[in-house]
Design an enzyme around this catalytic site. Sequence first.
Site, PDB file in Angstrom:
ATOM      1  N   GLY A 316      30.042 -15.573   0.796  1.00  0.00           N
ATOM      2  CA  GLY A 316      30.278 -15.663  -0.644  1.00  0.00           C
ATOM      3  C   GLY A 316      31.693 -15.192  -0.946  1.00  0.00           C
ATOM      4  O   GLY A 316      32.584 -15.968  -1.298  1.00  0.00           O
ATOM      5  N   ARG A 357      32.551  -2.915  -9.885  1.00  0.00           N
ATOM      6  CA  ARG A 357      32.584  -2.576  -8.457  1.00  0.00           C
ATOM      7  C   ARG A 357      33.248  -1.225  -8.156  1.00  0.00           C
ATOM      8  O   ARG A 357      32.762  -0.482  -7.302  1.00  0.00           O
ATOM      9  CB  ARG A 357      33.219  -3.706  -7.645  1.00  0.00           C
ATOM     10  CG  ARG A 357      32.385  -5.001  -7.715  1.00  0.00           C
ATOM     11  CD  ARG A 357      32.828  -6.051  -6.716  1.00  0.00           C
ATOM     12  NE  ARG A 357      32.504  -5.673  -5.354  1.00  0.00           N
ATOM     13  CZ  ARG A 357      33.354  -5.225  -4.472  1.00  0.00           C
ATOM     14  NH1 ARG A 357      34.628  -5.103  -4.792  1.00  0.00           N
ATOM     15  NH2 ARG A 357      32.959  -4.898  -3.272  1.00  0.00           N
ATOM     16  N   CYS A 388      33.486   4.154 -22.713  1.00  0.00           N
ATOM     17  CA  CYS A 388      33.293   5.568 -22.971  1.00  0.00           C
ATOM     18  C   CYS A 388      32.718   6.248 -21.746  1.00  0.00           C
ATOM     19  O   CYS A 388      31.564   6.704 -21.769  1.00  0.00           O
ATOM     20  CB  CYS A 388      32.357   5.726 -24.149  1.00  0.00           C
ATOM     21  SG  CYS A 388      33.141   6.629 -25.454  1.00  0.00           S
TER      22      CYS A 388
HETATM   23  N1  LLP Z   1      23.576 -13.847   2.504  1.00  0.00           N
HETATM   24  C1  LLP Z   1      22.749 -12.877   2.094  1.00  0.00           C
HETATM   25  C2  LLP Z   1      21.341 -12.910   2.496  1.00  0.00           C
HETATM   26  C3  LLP Z   1      23.225 -11.847   1.275  1.00  0.00           C
HETATM   27  O1  LLP Z   1      22.399 -10.889   0.880  1.00  0.00           O
HETATM   28  C4  LLP Z   1      24.587 -11.838   0.895  1.00  0.00           C
HETATM   29  C5  LLP Z   1      25.102 -10.780   0.037  1.00  0.00           C
HETATM   30  C6  LLP Z   1      25.415 -12.873   1.328  1.00  0.00           C
HETATM   31  C7  LLP Z   1      24.874 -13.859   2.142  1.00  0.00           C
HETATM   32  C8  LLP Z   1      26.861 -12.976   0.951  1.00  0.00           C
HETATM   33  O2  LLP Z   1      27.626 -11.876   1.351  1.00  0.00           O
HETATM   34  P1  LLP Z   1      29.228 -11.937   1.238  1.00  0.00           P
HETATM   35  O3  LLP Z   1      29.716 -12.997   2.188  1.00  0.00           O
HETATM   36  O4  LLP Z   1      29.580 -12.310  -0.165  1.00  0.00           O
HETATM   37  O5  LLP Z   1      29.670 -10.575   1.579  1.00  0.00           O
HETATM   38  N2  LLP Z   1      27.533  -6.614  -4.923  1.00  0.00           N
HETATM   39  C9  LLP Z   1      28.073  -6.210  -3.646  1.00  0.00           C
HETATM   40  C10 LLP Z   1      27.739  -7.170  -2.570  1.00  0.00           C
HETATM   41  C11 LLP Z   1      26.270  -7.454  -2.469  1.00  0.00           C
HETATM   42  C12 LLP Z   1      26.028  -8.460  -1.406  1.00  0.00           C
HETATM   43  C13 LLP Z   1      24.643  -8.930  -1.462  1.00  0.00           C
HETATM   44  N3  LLP Z   1      24.348  -9.914  -0.494  1.00  0.00           N
HETATM   45  C14 LLP Z   1      29.579  -6.062  -3.761  1.00  0.00           C
HETATM   46  O6  LLP Z   1      30.088  -6.285  -4.842  1.00  0.00           O
HETATM   47  O7  LLP Z   1      30.254  -5.723  -2.800  1.00  0.00           O
END
Ligand code: LLP
Length: 463
Positions: A316, A357, A388
């Site tokens: 992602g 984040r 705030c």
């Molecule tokens: N596949 C699965 C099953 C996942 O749970 C995730 C991310 C991805 C793919 C994609 O991961 P990426 O390539 O984007 O790292 N909110 C957090 C990240 C949460 C990720 C959740 N799962 C942040 O802002 O760092």
Amino acid sequence: MHSTASSPAPEWLVVPDDANDLVPSVWPVSARRADDGELFIGGVSAGDLAREYGTPLQVLDEAEVRRRAAGLRGAFDAAAAAHGTTARIYYAGKALLNTSIVRWVREEGLNVDVCTGGELEVALAAGADAANLGFHGNNKSAAELERAVEVGVGTIIIDSTIEIQRLAEIVVRTGAQQRVMLRVNSGVHAETHDFLATAHEDQKFGFPLTEAPAAVARIRETPGLVFTGLHCHIGSQIFGVAGFRESAARVLDLHQQLLAGGDIPQLNLGGGFGIAYTRVDDPVPITELADGIVAAVAEECARRGISVPALAFEPGRAIIGNAGVTLYEVGTTKDVALGVGTRCYVSVDGGMSDNARPALYGAQYSARIASRTSAADPVLVRVVGKHCESGDIVVDHEHLPGDVAPGDLLAVAATGAYCAPLSSNYNHVPRPPIVAVRDGASRVIVRGESMRDLLARDAGITQ
Ligand code: LLP
């Protein structure tokens, strides 16, 4: 991340030679300064964007999204072909999802991974072929599963025994054939660089490796469920191949064992490829990462004497993260004298409502004045929002030209992933629009919220 005795800056933070520079690993390829110093993204000036759409503004460089999507696909295609297999890339929609992005990544040959009924509807509204979607989630409701089966979602990634029952009930009743994978938990935690498995994983996702054979047996004996393989996601912001290799080795032990019960055509190793948020982040080039991961999987398969399954990955952040830039306007500045040195607090017109984040994860970002360059000496700043709350930090540690002042436009880099999706209306601040830029033109792809939107849900307002 400790400050030194003589400065409140953390040790990793480098004082730049030029506090106007745009570090290539952090900013979109299109980011450049015009002769007068103004920042351009996708051929559109920061000033024009701010005048047309206001601030804060989430800017998304369409060419950068496409370049990264195509780069990942090309790199994994080539690496897989070199080892006699194939690789599918699913864009992990949780990082940032809207119909425009779904169309861009589809046009670049990617599939899409969704993790709720809501994300599924966005992908469908974009005209995505349901057969090219993966559906995740540890608590998919019966209604979400019913919808997924009805529209023909390509792969449902099963996360619990209860989900097997829910799905079995649906396929038996409707006569559908549903392809499924089983999410397992390899015990590898990439973030902590600790690859030691613990006997019992204390987290909510997937099946422990030891419990997976029984779950797969249940899937295999359910008419209408077609087991296609194992899925494992080890975390996010991963730099390097080692964690993927270790996890793949453990999952392939299970894969090999399960081959006794029938063919297993696929293996999905999840997402998590790291990106640069600041100049000190040093992600492995994507071709190197793809070659390394696929070679590691091929070696582990050869060691077990099994053929290499078709591979799938779900990045992602690596696709959308560096394509996003947030524009803010500076409202106030304040020098705060510390025991050692001074920190300049630069307050902008957004904050934790558009980027949670830093508050949630202590995430670090990079910022630059976007409306001009300046020859003033760099000063240590903390960019903060208008909320705030003292944890309302946008950029924890950065150097900006010392004459940064109210009215300056400020650009924060690498805000494409997990910022808008985690946004809120904290303190009744409306969410900013998302504007795509490309070849000198801009267009709204998600409209911003108005005060009217904010008041609309309050049942006590009658007009
Ligand atoms: N596949 C699965 C099953 C996942 O749970 C995730 C991310 C991805 C793919 C994609 O991961 P990426 O390539 O984007 O790292 N909110 C957090 C990240 C949460 C990720 C959740 N799962 C942040 O802002 O760092």
